[in-house]
Scaffold this motif. Structure first.
Motif, PDB file in Angstrom:
ATOM      1  N   LEU A   1       0.859  -1.190   0.000  1.00 19.72           N
ATOM      2  CA  LEU A   1       0.000   0.000   0.000  1.00 19.72           C
ATOM      3  C   LEU A   1       0.890   1.232   0.000  1.00 19.72           C
ATOM      4  N   VAL A   2       0.478   2.249  -0.742  1.00 17.72           N
ATOM      5  CA  VAL A   2       1.129   3.554  -0.686  1.00 17.72           C
ATOM      6  C   VAL A   2       0.187   4.506   0.040  1.00 17.72           C
ATOM      7  N   TYR A   3       0.710   5.209   1.025  1.00 14.84           N
ATOM      8  CA  TYR A   3      -0.085   6.156   1.805  1.00 14.84           C
ATOM      9  C   TYR A   3       0.233   7.576   1.345  1.00 14.84           C
ATOM     10  N   GLU A   4      -0.755   8.235   0.770  1.00 15.87           N
ATOM     11  CA  GLU A   4      -0.576   9.608   0.326  1.00 15.87           C
ATOM     12  C   GLU A   4      -1.174  10.585   1.326  1.00 15.87           C
ATOM     13  N   CYS A   5      -0.692  11.827   1.261  1.00 17.21           N
ATOM     14  CA  CYS A   5      -1.317  12.893   2.034  1.00 17.21           C
ATOM     15  C   CYS A   5      -2.682  13.197   1.409  1.00 17.21           C
ATOM     16  N   GLY A   6      -3.690  13.363   2.252  1.00  9.50           N
ATOM     17  CA  GLY A   6      -5.049  13.560   1.768  1.00  9.50           C
ATOM     18  C   GLY A   6      -5.497  15.014   1.791  1.00  9.50           C
TER      19      GLY A   6
ATOM     20  N   ASP B   1      -1.765  -5.316  -0.737  1.00 11.60           N
ATOM     21  CA  ASP B   1      -2.388  -5.544   0.568  1.00 11.60           C
ATOM     22  C   ASP B   1      -3.687  -4.754   0.610  1.00 11.60           C
ATOM     23  N   MET B   2      -4.730  -5.318  -0.001  1.00 11.24           N
ATOM     24  CA  MET B   2      -5.997  -4.605  -0.093  1.00 11.24           C
ATOM     25  C   MET B   2      -6.770  -4.722   1.217  1.00 11.24           C
ATOM     26  N   PRO B   3      -7.172  -3.588   1.806  1.00 12.07           N
ATOM     27  CA  PRO B   3      -7.933  -3.643   3.055  1.00 12.07           C
ATOM     28  C   PRO B   3      -9.256  -4.388   2.903  1.00 12.07           C
ATOM     29  N   TYR B   4      -9.908  -4.201   1.742  1.00 14.79           N
ATOM     30  CA  TYR B   4     -11.147  -4.904   1.437  1.00 14.79           C
ATOM     31  C   TYR B   4     -11.142  -5.279  -0.037  1.00 14.79           C
ATOM     32  N   PRO B   5     -11.806  -6.374  -0.426  1.00 16.44           N
ATOM     33  CA  PRO B   5     -11.927  -6.699  -1.859  1.00 16.44           C
ATOM     34  C   PRO B   5     -12.782  -5.646  -2.554  1.00 16.44           C
ATOM     35  N   LEU B   6     -12.162  -4.863  -3.397  1.00 20.50           N
ATOM     36  CA  LEU B   6     -12.798  -3.703  -4.005  1.00 20.50           C
ATOM     37  C   LEU B   6     -13.131  -3.952  -5.466  1.00 20.50           C
TER      38      LEU B   6
ATOM     39  N   TRP C   1      -0.897  -1.494 -11.828  1.00 26.60           N
ATOM     40  CA  TRP C   1      -1.722  -0.762 -10.859  1.00 26.60           C
ATOM     41  C   TRP C   1      -1.144  -0.902  -9.465  1.00 26.60           C
ATOM     42  N   GLN C   2      -1.355   0.130  -8.689  1.00 23.50           N
ATOM     43  CA  GLN C   2      -0.841   0.210  -7.331  1.00 23.50           C
ATOM     44  C   GLN C   2      -1.933   0.778  -6.424  1.00 23.50           C
ATOM     45  N   PRO C   3      -2.303   0.068  -5.335  1.00 24.25           N
ATOM     46  CA  PRO C   3      -3.292   0.633  -4.405  1.00 24.25           C
ATOM     47  C   PRO C   3      -2.693   1.801  -3.624  1.00 24.25           C
ATOM     48  N   VAL C   4      -3.419   2.904  -3.608  1.00 18.17           N
ATOM     49  CA  VAL C   4      -2.981   4.116  -2.918  1.00 18.17           C
ATOM     50  C   VAL C   4      -4.068   4.539  -1.935  1.00 18.17           C
ATOM     51  N   VAL C   5      -3.686   4.696  -0.681  1.00 18.06           N
ATOM     52  CA  VAL C   5      -4.626   5.055   0.386  1.00 18.06           C
ATOM     53  C   VAL C   5      -4.391   6.506   0.797  1.00 18.06           C
TER      54      VAL C   5
END
Length: 494
Positions: A312-317, A408-413, A437-441
């Motif tokens: 997971l990549v955590y970005e500033c929101g 590492d998907m928090p939920y199946p999306l 593709w890359q999941p970004v939170v």
């Protein structure tokens, strides 16, 4: 790809040093190439005339050392590369490749003819200008004129994203047809060479010239249907083009630049915290919540280039107080490259870019209506314009070190772009894709949200179709004939 993976990682480490030691960062490209060279990690080391195996016309390079590592042009600074061959009486140089970088008086307006200036004789602060001499590279070009051998030409063009750097484009094989001596602006004699492109080759530099014309006047684009498919939903217009048949556009849908979450969808039941930085977030800042979640380092380097794949990549929101130029804001800020949706010959509509795309560059997110598949099971494993994170995707190594590249998907999306979506809905499948593709939170008002963001797997030349691996449903149902045309095509996708 291996070089650039190492360069990105070195660049990330140098960014930390730069922020902590006030500007002592070293050039990541030189450091990465030195590491590879010292470990003999390179290819095509034996010089040759003609094409180099593995390098195609139109391929792009963002650093001179990239061309050295693949054997396209072995000189890290000199514009003329040559090999030594046995002549009638003695050994003599023969030109193998030239780089037309624009620093000299080279004519670069004609896509098939290049007037190339010889090397040497230029002035600098320690040396006055002098006549060029018929030695080394200049002599090699003269001998190639006599022998008539093929010479590789690489064009150096300005990088719109970095005014001080260049992008190098392999433009194919040329022959030297004429040489002469003329007076330069300094009053000294310089050698000139007329170099002509061999016929029957695919477009290289000519593609860049066409794109430049479209950017000046989009109406000059042959087959243009719409100037902006997004109707100003994106900051950069996306052209809709069909120069194949009479179809006037894809099935009707509403353009949506972001993800629309269903009311039942909530990514995390835990409260998410924004950072408290008042300036741009910095790697190594232990007080930055976003950097801490990313393992202490920003996941991006200059121009929003992703360093490595992560679970997971955590970005500033939106509610993070850090500045708008914070490096940790990439996937939420819209398109960064000039895209067009175009009609393919045999795979419906596709997506490609007018701009060159560097490996690791953010391209777009997959926008549409998002649901939690664990809650809502009405969306099946397959279907047009549906992105399902629970599918099995072919693994590949993109990072320079052995780190976890699994998602590492928090939920199946599931994101459906059938009725509402963005340009990502037009990306076709390939068994050998050029994007991933890359999941970004990111956090917004103490809630966590997710983007499925697409990044360039490798350097992508302008007008190259953008593709990704559609993945395989876990139940294995459904097959369609694959027309990706890659050398690794499986013959089908699901």
């Amino acid at each position: 790809m291996r070089f650039d993976a190492l360069r990105r990682k070195v660049g990330q480490l140098e960014d930390v040093k730069d922020s902590q030691h006030n500007g002592n960062a070293k050039r990541a490209d030189l450091k990465a190439s030195a590491i590879l060279m010292s470990n003999s990690i390179r290819t095509n080391t034996k010089k040759r005339t003609g094409h180099v195996p593995g390098v195609e016309i139109g391929d792009i390079f963002f650093f001179r050392m990239e061309m050295c590592l693949v054997g396209l042009h072995a000189q890290s600074m000199a514009g003329i590369d040559y090999l030594i061959v046995r002549g009638d009486r003695e050994e003599e140089p023969l030109a193998t490749s030239i780089v037309s970088s624009g620093y000299y008086d080279n004519a670069a307006d004609d896509t098939d003819i290049l007037i190339y200036s010889g090397h040497g004789g230029s002035s600098n602060k320690n040396k006055e200008a002098s006549d060029q001499k018929l030695v080394r590279g200049n002599l090699a070009l003269e001998r190639s004129l006599q022998k008539g051998n093929e010479v590789r030409v690489i064009r150096g063009l300005k990088d719109a994203n970095s005014p001080t750097t260049k992008i190098y484009v392999y433009d194919g094989l040329y022959t030297i047809q004429e040489s002469w001596v003329e007076k330069a602006k300094t009053g000294c004699n310089i050698f000139k060479y007329k170099i002509v492109r061999m016929s029957g080759q695919p477009g290289g530099f000519s593609v860049w010239k066409s794109v430049a014309q479209w950017k000046e006047s989009v109406s000059s684009r042959v087959g243009l249907i719409l100037h902006d498919l997004t109707l100003a939903a994106e900051t950069i217009p996306v052209a809709l083009v069909n120069d194949v048949d009479g179809e006037r556009g894809p099935t009707c849908f509403t353009y949506l630049a972001s993800v629309r979450y269903s009311k039942s969808f909530k990514l995390s039941h835990q409260t998410s915290f924004a950072c408290n930085c008042r300036n741009a977030c910095q790697s190594g800042d232990e007080n930055c919540a976003c950097m801490t979640k990313n393992g202490g380092q920003t996941p991006y380097i200059g121009n929003g280039v992703l360093v490595c794949r992560k679970p997971l990549v955590y970005e500033c929101g939106p509610t993070c107080p850090c500045t708008a130029n914070c490096k940790n804001r990439v996937s939420q800020t819209g398109l960064k490259v000039h895209l067009e949706v175009f009609k393919t010959k045999d795979r419906g509509w596709g997506l490609r870019s007018w701009d060159p795309i560097r490996a690791g560059t953010f391209i777009c997110i997959y926008a549409g209506e998002a649901t939690n598949k664990a809650i809502s099971g009405e969306v099946g494993d397959s279907g047009d314009y549906v992105f399902d994170t629970t599918r099995v995707y072919d693994s590949f190594r993109w990072n320079c070190e052995h780190t976890n590249e699994e998602y590492d998907m928090p939920y199946p999306l599931v994101i459906s772009a059938r009725n509402v979506g963005n340009v990502a809905r037009f990306m076709n499948h390939s068994c050998e894709p050029n994007t991933f593709w890359q999941p970004v939170v990111y956090e917004n008002n103490s809630e966590t949200y997710l983007n499925v963001a697409f990044f360039a797997m490798r350097h992508i030349p302008p007008m190259t179709e953008l593709t990704y691996d559609y993945g395989t449903p876990r139940n294995g149902h459904g097959r369609m004939r694959c027309l990706c045309g890659s050398t690794r095509c499986k013959g089908y996708f699901v």
